[in-house]
Design a protein around this motif. Structure first.
Motif, short mmCIF file in Angstrom:
data_model
loop_
_atom_site.label_atom_id
_atom_site.label_comp_id
_atom_site.label_asym_id
_atom_site.label_seq_id
_atom_site.Cartn_x
_atom_site.Cartn_y
_atom_site.Cartn_z
N ARG A 33 -12.95 19.48 -1.76
CA ARG A 33 -13.38 18.43 -2.68
C ARG A 33 -14.88 18.59 -3.00
NH1 ARG A 33 -16.90 14.52 -4.31
NH2 ARG A 33 -17.20 13.97 -2.12
N ASP A 34 -15.74 18.13 -2.11
CA ASP A 34 -17.16 18.16 -2.43
C ASP A 34 -17.67 19.59 -2.58
OD1 ASP A 34 -19.64 17.17 -3.02
OD2 ASP A 34 -19.83 15.95 -1.21
N LYS A 201 -24.41 8.41 3.78
CA LYS A 201 -24.12 9.37 2.71
C LYS A 201 -25.43 9.79 2.06
CE LYS A 201 -21.74 9.13 -1.78
NZ LYS A 201 -21.27 10.49 -1.97
N HIS A 230 -23.04 12.60 6.16
CA HIS A 230 -22.74 13.43 4.99
C HIS A 230 -24.08 13.78 4.37
CE1 HIS A 230 -20.45 14.55 1.29
NE2 HIS A 230 -21.45 14.03 0.63
N HIS A 232 -26.11 16.63 1.93
CA HIS A 232 -26.05 17.83 1.08
C HIS A 232 -27.18 18.79 1.43
CE1 HIS A 232 -22.88 17.08 -2.00
NE2 HIS A 232 -22.97 15.87 -1.48
N HIS A 266 -22.91 21.87 1.04
CA HIS A 266 -23.17 21.39 2.40
C HIS A 266 -23.42 22.55 3.36
CE1 HIS A 266 -22.03 17.22 1.55
NE2 HIS A 266 -21.36 17.80 0.57
CO CO Z 1 -21.31 14.58 -1.51
#
Ligand code: CO
Length: 661
Positions: A33-34, A201, A230, A232, A266
């Motif tokens: 997904r991400d 996040k 989470h 990035h 990530h």
């Molecule tokens: Co994200």
């Protein structure tokens, strides 16, 4: 080394049979997904997830993120895939590991607040189709926007993960708004709502390692729910931030398989597995299994997506994020917006205006959709404000925000800006203070009625309710009522390989161009000398009224082009843009104007007034879309007018100079 990490065994091998750690770090994989959302414009197809799904199910991930965010939008719009079908299909291959989705609270998987009836139906159907963990966030961290969806998640017996969007107003965590207290208060609010886990996040990769340490230490003391990070990679800090968060006791972290890691995505899972090997936080993952999965991605899947990688920069980090504490995607959007408006030279003003606009709008976190709202308003202020008057052109979304339609801002909105924004606002000039969805009329039944001849079940109806235009078009493709256009069809590995070979041949100079089609008659043929990365190309463009049609591209020959050309027709004098008069006008004596083919900035003036030029000889150099374009004289003659200088912005069709025969 912090005492929170203990090396328990120095002699262990990679095998998954190694002794289990006392408190293993749990890992959620974001590749499906991400990962592809961050690197490949969310274009990952279900058929390219199937080859790895069974193996990924064996790793021992806490969850696999497979859905939500931009996937719902992209799948039905660009991939001709039913978003609901992806969950059901992947579930057949990955049966053990829970599936996680990113849910934008009352925005669901769209960009506005939907009415409660749509939100209820959506969560219910997502759960029924196989979603297990609902990672829920709100751009303003206003948890009243969670109420409806959380009720649904709980009713379905699924895992509610509450998110706190990580934001900052200065280079390190702290200040008046986003300080330790803020996050502790938010975490307690989430726990009170029944959060099964709490996620911080960090969508922009802003969290610094030592801030993470302090933050997770504090959160661990404040709440009982498992904590999840989470973060990035964008700024380059995330692997360090992960490690400090692990030392502070974070329970779960997010990673990607290495082909989908780094850049705006990530940290990769593999280095973390090795970094923790033999410690009390050892993940227990089999590194050989991870390597096998990577090989499939590298050989069979990634080649089909490589061309989507957003940039070809050498650096995989974006230091602008460190400089401006602003999400990388938001910064590139700002640059694109300015470019479209021929105002790239104002980027420094935009950087200066951005924190002021954000403060006026209540210091909101910058995440979809608030990053776009703040960004666009900033650009408007820089481009259109005059003198003392600020906020001359206010976007509709800023008006909605001022009305309270997105929720409560972190600090109150500047009352002057709010008053100005709400003048004549259709819902009323007095802002609301209630939960935003309370002012929204139910919308599901109306949607159902509108697609009753097309939709066959609630899943179909929801696709339409969320995305009326593209959703309806997708349903027509799905049921064979409209032909599926070629651009939404999958790209095969063979096609990707053939393209790569072609590029390599071209690079080696082994490519011979073969004209296959007859060239149509062209009356308005004009020639541009285009400079790309230091190489000149001669480009012939036919512009019979509509957008220019490129008819040929060939490597630049310094001598006059040997191909005979039809005589250039004087280009019609275009109306200059209303806000900016064209720099040059055609005088009564006539003459042939050289017009700007696209908006851009003059970066070179090769000739001066009175100079004689030959047809095709470069007069000006225009920079647009990262390319320098040498603009050649439309006819041979003498330059009668040219009042532009280096650094001047021009709009499309502006007259740049005039040449008299
Ligand atoms: Co994200």
């Amino acid at each position: 080394m912090s005492k929170d990490i203990i090396i328990e065994n120095t002699k262990m091998d990679y095998s998954k049979d190694r002794p289990k750690a006392k408190k293993p770090v749990k890992v959620m994989d974001l590749t499906l997904r991400d990962g592809h959302q961050s690197l490949f414009a969310t274009r990952g197809r279900t058929e390219d997830m199937i080859p790895v799904a069974e193996l990924m199910d064996e790793v021992g991930f806490w969850a696999l993120e497979t859905w939500g965010g931009a996937t719902f939008d992209t799948m039905h719009r660009f991939l001709n895939e039913d978003p609901w079908e992806r969950i059901r299909t992947l579930k057949k291959y990955a049966k053990k590991t829970p599936f996680s989705m990113l849910l934008r609270a009352q925005n669901l998987v769209g960009y506005r607040n939907y009415a409660d009836d749509v939100a209820e139906a959506f969560v219910d159907r997502a759960a029924a189709n196989g979603m297990d963990v609902f990672r829920t966030f709100d751009a303003l961290n206003d948890y009243r926007n969670f109420e409806t969806v959380v009720k649904g998640i709980k009713k379905a017996g699924k895992h509610f993960q509450g998110c706190i969007c990580y934001s900052m107003t200065e280079p390190r965590m702290g200040g008046d708004v986003y300080n330790l207290d803020y996050y502790v208060v938010k975490a307690k609010e989430l726990e009170a709502m029944g959060a099964d886990s709490i996620c911080v996040k960090d969508m922009a990769g802003l969290m610094a390692p030592y801030d993470a340490f302090a933050l997770f230490k504090a959160l661990k003391q404040a709440v009982k729910a498992p904590l999840h990070l989470h973060s990035h990679f964008t700024s380059g800090m995330a692997p360090m931030t992960h490690l400090k968060a692990i030392e502070a006791g974070v329970d779960i972290v997010d990673t990607c398989m290495s082909p989908y890691a780094y850049r705006t995505s990530h940290p990769a899972v593999e280095p973390m597995v090795m970094a923790l090997l033999g410690t009390n936080r050892d993940t227990g993952f089999d590194i050989n299994l991870l390597a096998r999965i990577n090989e499939i991605f590298e050989k069979e899947i990634v080649p089909k997506y490589r061309h989507l990688l957003a940039d070809n920069k050498m650096s995989i980090i974006d230091i602008n994020v460190l400089l401006h504490q602003t999400p990388g995607g938001m910064l590139s959007n700002l640059v694109n917006q300015l470019r479209e408006m021929d105002a790239l030279d104002k980027i420094d003003q935009v950087y200066a205006e951005l924190p002021r606009v954000r403060k006026d709008l209540g210091q909101i976190p910058l995440v979809t959709p608030t990053s776009q709202i703040v960004g666009t308003q900033t650009v408007n202020n820089v481009l259109f404000d005059e003198g003392e008057e600020r906020y001359k052109m206010i976007t509709g979304q800023v008006k909605d925000l001022c009305f309270g339609l997105y929720g409560k801002t972190a600090v109150p909105i500047n009352p002057e800006v709010q008053k100005k924004a709400l003048k004549g606002y259709p819902r009323g000039e007095e802002p609301i203070t209630c939960r935003p969805a309370e002012v929204l009329e139910p919308e599901l039944e109306k949607a159902q009625e509108e697609v009753k001849d097309l939709a066959r079940d609630l899943d179909d109806e929801l696709i339409y309710a969320l995305y009326p235009v593209t959703g309806k078009r997708f349903l027509k493709w799905k049921y064979g009522l409209e032909e599926v256009p070629p651009e939404v069809k999958p790209r095969t590995l063979e096609e990707a390989k053939a393209e790569k070979e072609l590029i390599e041949k071209a690079k080696a100079g082994k490519l011979v161009e073969k004209k296959e089609k007859a060239i149509p008659a062209m009356e308005n043929l004009r020639k541009f000398n285009v400079l790309v990365d230091g190489e000149y190309f001669a480009v012939e463009v036919d512009a019979p009224g509509g957008s220019p049609r490129i008819s040929s591209v060939s490597q630049y020959a310094p001598a006059p082009a040997p191909v005979p050309q039809p005589p250039p027709t004087p280009v019609e004098v275009a109306k200059p843009a209303a806000s900016k008069p064209a720099a040059v006008t055609v005088d009564d004596n006539g003459g042939t104007p050289l017009v700007a083919p696209m908006p851009g900035m003059i970066v070179g003036v090769e000739k001066k007034e009175g100079d004689h030029v030959n047809q095709g000889e470069a007069v000006l150099v225009l920079e647009a879309m990262k390319m320098e374009n040498a603009l050649g004289a439309p006819i041979s003659g003498t330059i009668t007018k040219i009042n532009l200088g280096v650094g001047d912005q021009v709009a499309k069709n502006d007259i740049l100079c005039v040449i008299a025969p």
